[in-house]
Design a protein around this motif. Structure first.
Motif, PDB file in Angstrom:
ATOM      1  N   MET A  95       0.838  -1.205   0.000  1.00  0.00           N
ATOM      2  CA  MET A  95       0.000   0.000   0.000  1.00  0.00           C
ATOM      3  C   MET A  95       0.872   1.253   0.000  1.00  0.00           C
ATOM      4  O   MET A  95       1.805   1.373   0.804  1.00  0.00           O
ATOM      5  CB  MET A  95      -0.904   0.025   1.240  1.00  0.00           C
ATOM      6  CG  MET A  95      -1.988  -1.049   1.213  1.00  0.00           C
ATOM      7  SD  MET A  95      -2.784  -1.238   2.826  1.00  0.00           S
ATOM      8  CE  MET A  95      -3.732   0.263   2.950  1.00  0.00           C
ATOM      9  N   ALA A  96       0.520   2.187  -0.879  1.00  0.00           N
ATOM     10  CA  ALA A  96       1.199   3.488  -0.873  1.00  0.00           C
ATOM     11  C   ALA A  96       0.811   4.224   0.410  1.00  0.00           C
ATOM     12  O   ALA A  96      -0.213   3.896   1.030  1.00  0.00           O
ATOM     13  CB  ALA A  96       0.747   4.288  -2.098  1.00  0.00           C
ATOM     14  N   PRO A  97       1.597   5.213   0.838  1.00  0.00           N
ATOM     15  CA  PRO A  97       1.209   5.997   2.020  1.00  0.00           C
ATOM     16  C   PRO A  97      -0.212   6.527   1.855  1.00  0.00           C
ATOM     17  O   PRO A  97      -0.575   7.020   0.786  1.00  0.00           O
ATOM     18  CB  PRO A  97       2.242   7.131   2.040  1.00  0.00           C
ATOM     19  CG  PRO A  97       3.421   6.572   1.293  1.00  0.00           C
ATOM     20  CD  PRO A  97       2.870   5.645   0.256  1.00  0.00           C
ATOM     21  N   GLU A  98      -0.996   6.391   2.903  1.00  0.00           N
ATOM     22  CA  GLU A  98      -2.409   6.802   2.923  1.00  0.00           C
ATOM     23  C   GLU A  98      -3.251   6.065   1.877  1.00  0.00           C
ATOM     24  O   GLU A  98      -4.292   6.556   1.427  1.00  0.00           O
ATOM     25  CB  GLU A  98      -2.549   8.319   2.758  1.00  0.00           C
ATOM     26  CG  GLU A  98      -1.847   9.085   3.881  1.00  0.00           C
ATOM     27  CD  GLU A  98      -2.033  10.580   3.734  1.00  0.00           C
ATOM     28  OE1 GLU A  98      -2.979  11.111   4.312  1.00  0.00           O
ATOM     29  OE2 GLU A  98      -1.213  11.188   3.012  1.00  0.00           O
ATOM     30  N   GLY A  99      -2.783   4.899   1.483  1.00  0.00           N
ATOM     31  CA  GLY A  99      -3.525   4.072   0.533  1.00  0.00           C
ATOM     32  C   GLY A  99      -4.683   3.347   1.206  1.00  0.00           C
ATOM     33  O   GLY A  99      -4.851   3.388   2.427  1.00  0.00           O
ATOM     34  N   VAL A 100      -5.479   2.668   0.382  1.00  0.00           N
ATOM     35  CA  VAL A 100      -6.677   1.985   0.873  1.00  0.00           C
ATOM     36  C   VAL A 100      -6.675   0.541   0.369  1.00  0.00           C
ATOM     37  O   VAL A 100      -6.384   0.279  -0.798  1.00  0.00           O
ATOM     38  CB  VAL A 100      -7.959   2.701   0.368  1.00  0.00           C
ATOM     39  CG1 VAL A 100      -9.212   1.963   0.830  1.00  0.00           C
ATOM     40  CG2 VAL A 100      -7.984   4.146   0.863  1.00  0.00           C
ATOM     41  N   LEU A 101      -7.022  -0.365   1.289  1.00  0.00           N
ATOM     42  CA  LEU A 101      -7.136  -1.790   0.951  1.00  0.00           C
ATOM     43  C   LEU A 101      -8.596  -2.192   1.097  1.00  0.00           C
ATOM     44  O   LEU A 101      -9.216  -1.908   2.134  1.00  0.00           O
ATOM     45  CB  LEU A 101      -6.267  -2.600   1.931  1.00  0.00           C
ATOM     46  CG  LEU A 101      -6.397  -4.119   1.908  1.00  0.00           C
ATOM     47  CD1 LEU A 101      -5.983  -4.696   0.548  1.00  0.00           C
ATOM     48  CD2 LEU A 101      -5.524  -4.725   3.030  1.00  0.00           C
ATOM     49  N   ALA A 102      -9.164  -2.830   0.067  1.00  0.00           N
ATOM     50  CA  ALA A 102     -10.581  -3.195   0.122  1.00  0.00           C
ATOM     51  C   ALA A 102     -10.779  -4.678  -0.185  1.00  0.00           C
ATOM     52  O   ALA A 102     -10.054  -5.257  -0.996  1.00  0.00           O
ATOM     53  CB  ALA A 102     -11.368  -2.356  -0.886  1.00  0.00           C
ATOM     54  N   PHE A 103     -11.767  -5.266   0.491  1.00  0.00           N
ATOM     55  CA  PHE A 103     -12.146  -6.662   0.247  1.00  0.00           C
ATOM     56  C   PHE A 103     -13.650  -6.719   0.004  1.00  0.00           C
ATOM     57  O   PHE A 103     -14.415  -6.078   0.729  1.00  0.00           O
ATOM     58  CB  PHE A 103     -11.858  -7.533   1.480  1.00  0.00           C
ATOM     59  CG  PHE A 103     -10.418  -7.705   1.808  1.00  0.00           C
ATOM     60  CD1 PHE A 103      -9.717  -8.816   1.371  1.00  0.00           C
ATOM     61  CD2 PHE A 103      -9.757  -6.764   2.596  1.00  0.00           C
ATOM     62  CE1 PHE A 103      -8.381  -8.998   1.693  1.00  0.00           C
ATOM     63  CE2 PHE A 103      -8.422  -6.932   2.929  1.00  0.00           C
ATOM     64  CZ  PHE A 103      -7.726  -8.055   2.485  1.00  0.00           C
TER      65      PHE A 103
END
Ligand SMILES: C[S@@+](CC[C@H](N)C(=O)[O-])C[C@H]1O[C@@H](n2cnc3c(N)ncnc32)[C@H](O)[C@@H]1O
Length: 237
Positions: free
Chosen positions: A186-194
């Motif tokens: 993840m990039a800084p301040e990135g978001v991971l979604a499932f």
């Protein structure tokens, strides 16, 4: 435990367009039902072209959660399916690159034919790369690179959810070690979604162990419990 059950319309004319042996050794089937397309793996409904609301919402909500002003966002999508999630990313003005990892070569090939029309041939967009690989292995390799490519948004939609994976090995995506691996990409301040066809409390707990911010987005569907999108950001140090 729920699965995507949107693909049932027995009154419409059904044509099996292709039946091949998939990467898992079972049947992979593409059907046209009326004006729509359905994909099945080992007899389990995977995806159809009728309603991609939650598959699109996963991407839309992830991009909306990025810091204001973030441009040229790089998006990783696990599972091509009928391409709705990839299309949502490509249509977003802040996205400059979409990498899609798809296990089944045949699913990718079907996008060259009539199935591809549903999402306007995402693989032909020069900003989109579709990799034919098992995303479990792909992520392991990507995360162990000396200088990994980092993504502003990572969206995983390969299964019915953390408690019902289509391929047994996909369980690894939803375990603590898998979440850890994803967080490294993840990039800084990135978001991971499932994506999930139902809420899975134990999985939400694992996300909360690793991330300061976890949002559970429910998307109402025509039948059954709402689809669920988990959004995680701000990894704990
Ligand atoms: C539910 S569909 C994806 C739906 C997609 N979000 C869309 O908008 O159409 C799941 C896809 O993930 C793929 N898949 C399943 N396991 C995978 C894995 N381990 N690696 C990569 N792709 C996988 C399936 O072949 C299928 O195309």
């Amino acid at each position: 435990m729920n699965q995507r059950t949107r693909g049932l319309a027995p009154e419409e004319e059904t044509v099996t367009l292709a039946r091949v042996t998939g990467e898992t050794g079972g049947d992979l089937v593409l059907r046209r039902v009326g004006a729509h397309y359905e994909i099945y793996s080992n007899g389990v409904f995977l995806m159809d072209t009728r309603d991609g609301t939650s598959e699109r919402e996963m991407v839309r909500a992830s991009l909306a959660a990025l810091p204001k002003g973030r441009s040229h966002a790089r998006v990783l999508i696990g599972g091509l399916g009928v391409g709705f999630s990839a299309r949502e990313a490509l249509d977003h003005p802040r996205v400059s690159r979409v990498d899609v990892v798809e296990l089944e070569p045949q699913v990718i090939a079907w996008h060259d034919d009539e199935l591809g029309e549903a999402a306007d041939h995402v693989h032909r967009d020069p900003r989109c790369r579709v990799y034919n690989a098992d995303i479990v292995a792909w992520l392991a390799e990507a995360a162990s690179a000396a200088e990994p490519v980092l993504y502003d948004v990572i969206c995983l939609d390969t299964d019915n959810g953390p408690d019902w994976t289509v391929v047994e090995n996909n369980d690894r995506l939803y375990e603590a070690a898998g979440i850890e691996r994803l967080s490294r990409l993840m990039a800084p301040e990135g978001v991971l979604a499932f994506w999930s066809a139902n809420a899975v409390d134990a999985f939400e707990g694992l996300l909360r162990d690793r991330f300061t911010s976890v949002e559970v987005v429910e998307v109402v569907v025509a039948r059954g419990v709402p689809d669920v999108v988990y959004l995680a950001s701000d990894p704990r140090s």
